[in-house]
Design a protein around this motif. Structure first.
Motif, PDB file in Angstrom:
ATOM      1  N   VAL A 191       0.895  -1.150   0.167  1.00 13.62           N
ATOM      2  CA  VAL A 191       0.042  -0.190  -0.053  1.00 13.62           C
ATOM      3  C   VAL A 191       0.888   1.073  -0.060  1.00 13.62           C
ATOM      4  CG1 VAL A 191      -1.685   1.260   1.279  1.00 13.62           C
ATOM      5  CG2 VAL A 191      -2.107  -1.072   1.149  1.00 13.62           C
ATOM      6  N   LEU A 192       1.914   1.207   0.743  1.00 16.38           N
ATOM      7  CA  LEU A 192       2.719   2.190   0.931  1.00 16.38           C
ATOM      8  C   LEU A 192       3.637   2.521  -0.322  1.00 16.38           C
ATOM      9  CD1 LEU A 192       4.383   1.746   4.432  1.00 16.38           C
ATOM     10  CD2 LEU A 192       2.646   3.382   3.892  1.00 16.38           C
ATOM     11  N   MET A 193       3.912   1.433  -1.060  1.00 13.71           N
ATOM     12  CA  MET A 193       4.535   1.549  -2.297  1.00 13.71           C
ATOM     13  C   MET A 193       3.773   2.028  -3.530  1.00 13.71           C
ATOM     14  SD  MET A 193       7.353  -1.574  -2.104  1.00 13.71           S
ATOM     15  CE  MET A 193       8.438  -1.072  -3.311  1.00 13.71           C
ATOM     16  N   HIS A 194       2.747   1.900  -3.439  1.00 17.44           N
ATOM     17  CA  HIS A 194       1.392   2.305  -4.275  1.00 17.44           C
ATOM     18  C   HIS A 194       1.324   3.866  -4.314  1.00 17.44           C
ATOM     19  CE1 HIS A 194      -2.030   2.409  -6.974  1.00 17.44           C
ATOM     20  NE2 HIS A 194      -2.857   2.976  -6.038  1.00 17.44           N
ATOM     21  N   GLY A 195       1.473   4.365  -3.205  1.00 10.37           N
ATOM     22  CA  GLY A 195       1.561   5.548  -2.731  1.00 10.37           C
ATOM     23  C   GLY A 195       0.210   6.573  -2.615  1.00 10.37           C
ATOM     24  N   PHE A 196       0.477   7.994  -2.420  1.00 10.39           N
ATOM     25  CA  PHE A 196      -0.678   8.748  -2.098  1.00 10.39           C
ATOM     26  C   PHE A 196      -0.365  10.066  -2.658  1.00 10.39           C
ATOM     27  CE2 PHE A 196       0.250   6.031   1.637  1.00 10.39           C
ATOM     28  CZ  PHE A 196      -0.867   5.522   1.976  1.00 10.39           C
ATOM     29  N   VAL A 211      -3.365  19.917  -5.027  1.00 11.43           N
ATOM     30  CA  VAL A 211      -3.030  18.386  -4.760  1.00 11.43           C
ATOM     31  C   VAL A 211      -2.241  17.988  -6.037  1.00 11.43           C
ATOM     32  CG1 VAL A 211      -3.851  16.095  -4.192  1.00 11.43           C
ATOM     33  CG2 VAL A 211      -4.995  18.415  -2.953  1.00 11.43           C
ATOM     34  N   THR A 212      -1.316  17.149  -5.729  1.00 13.17           N
ATOM     35  CA  THR A 212      -0.593  16.441  -6.670  1.00 13.17           C
ATOM     36  C   THR A 212      -1.617  15.402  -7.408  1.00 13.17           C
ATOM     37  OG1 THR A 212      -0.114  14.386  -5.560  1.00 13.17           O
ATOM     38  CG2 THR A 212       1.539  16.198  -5.416  1.00 13.17           C
ATOM     39  N   GLU A 213      -1.391  15.610  -8.853  1.00 14.45           N
ATOM     40  CA  GLU A 213      -2.168  14.827  -9.562  1.00 14.45           C
ATOM     41  C   GLU A 213      -2.083  13.166  -9.872  1.00 14.45           C
ATOM     42  OE1 GLU A 213      -2.026  16.742 -13.627  1.00 14.45           O
ATOM     43  OE2 GLU A 213      -3.263  18.410 -12.844  1.00 14.45           O
ATOM     44  N   GLU A 214      -0.876  12.959  -9.345  1.00 13.80           N
ATOM     45  CA  GLU A 214      -0.459  11.502  -9.395  1.00 13.80           C
ATOM     46  C   GLU A 214       0.180  11.113  -7.881  1.00 13.80           C
ATOM     47  OE1 GLU A 214       3.508  10.594 -11.339  1.00 13.80           O
ATOM     48  OE2 GLU A 214       4.048  12.668 -11.468  1.00 13.80           O
ATOM     49  N   ARG A 215      -0.040   9.789  -7.748  1.00 13.24           N
ATOM     50  CA  ARG A 215       0.318   9.248  -6.342  1.00 13.24           C
ATOM     51  C   ARG A 215       2.003   9.134  -6.379  1.00 13.24           C
ATOM     52  NH1 ARG A 215      -3.277   5.957  -3.288  1.00 13.24           N
ATOM     53  NH2 ARG A 215      -5.401   6.039  -4.003  1.00 13.24           N
ATOM     54  N   ILE A 216       2.364   9.542  -5.087  1.00 10.61           N
ATOM     55  CA  ILE A 216       3.788   9.531  -4.757  1.00 10.61           C
ATOM     56  C   ILE A 216       3.964   8.424  -3.701  1.00 10.61           C
ATOM     57  CG2 ILE A 216       5.815  10.925  -4.027  1.00 10.61           C
ATOM     58  CD1 ILE A 216       4.164  12.312  -6.250  1.00 10.61           C
ATOM     59  N   PRO A 217       4.968   7.448  -4.169  1.00 14.10           N
ATOM     60  CA  PRO A 217       5.175   6.296  -3.311  1.00 14.10           C
ATOM     61  C   PRO A 217       5.921   6.744  -2.320  1.00 14.10           C
ATOM     62  CG  PRO A 217       6.421   6.149  -5.455  1.00 14.10           C
ATOM     63  CD  PRO A 217       5.608   7.241  -5.624  1.00 14.10           C
ATOM     64  N   VAL A 218       5.572   6.035  -1.130  1.00 16.60           N
ATOM     65  CA  VAL A 218       6.373   6.229   0.154  1.00 16.60           C
ATOM     66  C   VAL A 218       7.618   5.491  -0.020  1.00 16.60           C
ATOM     67  CG1 VAL A 218       6.475   5.813   2.679  1.00 16.60           C
ATOM     68  CG2 VAL A 218       4.406   6.555   1.638  1.00 16.60           C
ATOM     69  N   PHE A 219       7.604   4.361  -0.398  1.00 15.83           N
ATOM     70  CA  PHE A 219       8.993   3.649  -0.753  1.00 15.83           C
ATOM     71  C   PHE A 219       8.913   3.347  -2.370  1.00 15.83           C
ATOM     72  CE2 PHE A 219       8.099   2.523   3.757  1.00 15.83           C
ATOM     73  CZ  PHE A 219       9.288   3.029   4.196  1.00 15.83           C
ATOM     74  N   LEU A 242      -9.574  16.697  -1.324  1.00 23.77           N
ATOM     75  CA  LEU A 242     -10.191  16.094  -2.523  1.00 23.77           C
ATOM     76  C   LEU A 242     -11.626  15.491  -2.157  1.00 23.77           C
ATOM     77  CD1 LEU A 242      -7.317  14.291  -3.860  1.00 23.77           C
ATOM     78  CD2 LEU A 242      -8.227  16.119  -4.857  1.00 23.77           C
ATOM     79  N   ALA A 243     -11.853  15.365  -0.738  1.00 21.33           N
ATOM     80  CA  ALA A 243     -13.144  14.815  -0.170  1.00 21.33           C
ATOM     81  C   ALA A 243     -13.363  13.277  -0.451  1.00 21.33           C
ATOM     82  CB  ALA A 243     -14.499  15.496  -0.529  1.00 21.33           C
ATOM     83  N   GLU A 244     -11.893  12.608  -0.378  1.00 19.70           N
ATOM     84  CA  GLU A 244     -11.774  11.009  -0.719  1.00 19.70           C
ATOM     85  C   GLU A 244     -11.117  10.472   0.519  1.00 19.70           C
ATOM     86  OE1 GLU A 244      -9.472  10.964  -4.212  1.00 19.70           O
ATOM     87  OE2 GLU A 244     -11.025  11.728  -5.502  1.00 19.70           O
ATOM     88  N   PRO A 245     -11.736  10.153   1.608  1.00 18.43           N
ATOM     89  CA  PRO A 245     -11.292   9.779   2.660  1.00 18.43           C
ATOM     90  C   PRO A 245     -10.323   8.621   2.362  1.00 18.43           C
ATOM     91  CG  PRO A 245     -13.686  10.085   3.069  1.00 18.43           C
ATOM     92  CD  PRO A 245     -13.321  10.087   1.650  1.00 18.43           C
ATOM     93  N   LEU A 246      -9.235   8.441   3.136  1.00 18.81           N
ATOM     94  CA  LEU A 246      -8.335   7.262   3.042  1.00 18.81           C
ATOM     95  C   LEU A 246      -9.032   5.882   3.278  1.00 18.81           C
ATOM     96  CD1 LEU A 246      -5.043   8.913   4.662  1.00 18.81           C
ATOM     97  CD2 LEU A 246      -5.623   8.532   2.288  1.00 18.81           C
ATOM     98  N   ALA A 247      -8.612   5.130   2.485  1.00 20.06           N
ATOM     99  CA  ALA A 247      -9.320   3.751   2.824  1.00 20.06           C
ATOM    100  C   ALA A 247      -8.565   3.041   4.165  1.00 20.06           C
ATOM    101  CB  ALA A 247      -8.936   2.585   1.740  1.00 20.06           C
ATOM    102  N   ALA A 248      -9.301   2.125   4.785  1.00 23.99           N
ATOM    103  CA  ALA A 248      -8.853   1.449   5.984  1.00 23.99           C
ATOM    104  C   ALA A 248      -7.495   0.833   5.719  1.00 23.99           C
ATOM    105  CB  ALA A 248      -9.882   0.251   6.409  1.00 23.99           C
ATOM    106  N   ASP A 249      -7.139   0.259   4.747  1.00 21.92           N
ATOM    107  CA  ASP A 249      -5.819  -0.276   4.627  1.00 21.92           C
ATOM    108  C   ASP A 249      -4.668   0.741   4.469  1.00 21.92           C
ATOM    109  OD1 ASP A 249      -6.562   0.351   1.943  1.00 21.92           O
ATOM    110  OD2 ASP A 249      -5.711  -1.426   1.085  1.00 21.92           O
ATOM    111  N   GLY A 319      10.412   8.576 -11.604  1.00 21.20           N
ATOM    112  CA  GLY A 319       9.758  10.264 -12.147  1.00 21.20           C
ATOM    113  C   GLY A 319       8.924  10.803 -11.169  1.00 21.20           C
ATOM    114  N   ALA A 320       7.911  10.161 -10.443  1.00 29.42           N
ATOM    115  CA  ALA A 320       7.046  10.751  -9.613  1.00 29.42           C
ATOM    116  C   ALA A 320       7.674  11.513  -8.410  1.00 29.42           C
ATOM    117  CB  ALA A 320       6.016   9.680  -8.862  1.00 29.42           C
ATOM    118  N   LEU A 321       8.862  11.045  -8.049  1.00 35.20           N
ATOM    119  CA  LEU A 321       9.653  11.746  -7.029  1.00 35.20           C
ATOM    120  C   LEU A 321      10.362  12.987  -7.405  1.00 35.20           C
ATOM    121  CD1 LEU A 321       8.977   8.729  -5.786  1.00 35.20           C
ATOM    122  CD2 LEU A 321      11.441   9.050  -4.597  1.00 35.20           C
TER     123      LEU A 321
END
Length: 359
Positions: A191-196, A211-219, A242-249, A319-321
């Motif tokens: 999940v962290l590697m998928h990013g936020f 807000v960034t348009e793409e997800r930035i991976p934590v790792f 974004l009014a998009e609450p984070l999922a439980a995972d 590239g996202a980083l």
């Protein structure tokens, strides 16, 4: 340098250190009289030239008598443990302007300084002008910060004065966190590697989304090297914007990340003393600061100098980083570091307090 590795393999080598195996002194280099003499000669030379601070280059601040040591120190920051403490800079000997020039010149041997805010400050003044107000950028307030990364390759900070109480710093290896996540919860590591997506804290250019348009991976891995980007408060702010609450995972993954990152067996916590300059790899080491109380005398208040540095050659990353503020925060005339947006700025995120583009 560590060889190629897959995402399912633990991180090995010097970069995967833990606080229960290494104390502060293991990262310290005591500057010798010869080092200090070389720095003083370089400082005198650039002061005679009369250049503006931001015009001073590595060639201007040449340090031939320290070249071998500088290369070893830089190598350790870029491809070793990622943390270096240079001790013994004579901060009381010089005016604040001259010690700033000396620190800037030393920094040119590690990388090129970049803008740290919309004010265009490339030599950051880490002072608590905002008190406990979380809407002020963290390097300008006195709140407690959770583990996070900044937006550069290497961060350098020189302590001029400590706070009246508190203000300790802490550092943790991204490789050590990754290894524990891999062993305990590889599903949450994924999940962290998928990013936020990240909030930009009002520092986007006019016309750009908040807000960034793409997800930035934590790792993430690139050419076998692990890199990290992590600012939980900005993740939370983006979800609210974004009014998009984070999922439980996603929340579970962030909670476990914070739990590991702040544990005393992983995170090395210490007071940075006057005359100590800390250089760390922002892509392999996360950092935080404890809350502090300042002296009522403005001349005795906590004061550090900060550099955000871009290195050459650059660490290979996804590239996202690089697209996430990797060239510095654009200066915007008339703007300050105070956030006036509509979403809440949380001081309490994760187990250890607030988080921001901080120290």
């Amino acid at each position: 340098m560590n060889g190629p590795r897959t995402q399912l393999s633990p991180v090995t080598g010097a970069e995967a250190w833990r606080a229960d195996a290494r104390g502060k002194e293991s990262f310290v280099v005591e500057l010798s009289p010869a080092h200090l003499a070389a720095l003083e000669r370089a400082l005198a030379r650039v002061l005679r030239q009369g250049k503006d601070l931001y015009e001073i280059t590595r060639a201007d601040f040449d340090l031939p008598d320290m070249a071998g040591d500088l290369e070893r120190w830089r190598e350790g920051v870029l491809r070793g443990p990622g943390l270096l403490i240079l001790r013994g800079l004579p901060v009381a000997r010089y005016s604040e302007s001259d010690i700033g020039t000396l620190f800037w010149g030393l920094g040119t041997h590690f990388g090129e300084a970049m803008s740290q805010s919309v004010m265009g400050d490339r030599l950051g003044q880490v002072v608590g002008v905002g008190g406990k107000d979380a809407r002020e950028r963290a390097y300008r307030n006195s709140t407690e910060l959770a583990m996070h990364t900044d937006a550069c390759d290497v961060v350098a900070m020189l302590c001029l004065r400590k706070a009246l109480r508190g203000g300790d710093s802490a550092y943790v290896s991204a490789g050590a966190i990754y290894n524990e996540l891999l062993a305990r919860r590889p599903d949450l590591l994924a999940v962290l590697m998928h990013g936020f997506r990240y909030h930009r804290f009002g520092e986007e250019l006019p016309g750009e989304p908040p807000v960034t348009e793409e997800r930035i991976p934590v790792f993430s891995f690139c050419e076998g090297l692990l890199s990290t980007t992590y600012l939980r408060a900005y993740i939370e702010m983006a979800a609210e914007e974004l009014a998009e609450p984070l999922a439980a995972d996603e929340r579970a993954a962030l909670d476990l990340m914070d739990e590991i990152a702040h544990r005393p067996d992983c995170a090395l916590t210490f007071m940075t003393e006057p005359g100590e300059a800390v250089f760390f790899n922002n892509l392999t080491v996360l950092h935080r600061r404890l809350a502090f109380d300042d002296s009522p005398d403005p001349h005795l208040r906590r004061h550090l100098l900060r550099l955000w540095l871009v290195t050459e050659p650059r660490r290979p990353v996804l590239g996202a980083l690089r697209r996430y503020e990797a060239e510095g925060i654009a200066e915007q005339a008339g703007r300050s570091t105070y956030f006036a947006g509509r979403v809440e700025c949380r001081e309490q995120v994760g187990p250890a307090g607030g988080d921001d583009k901080g120290e």
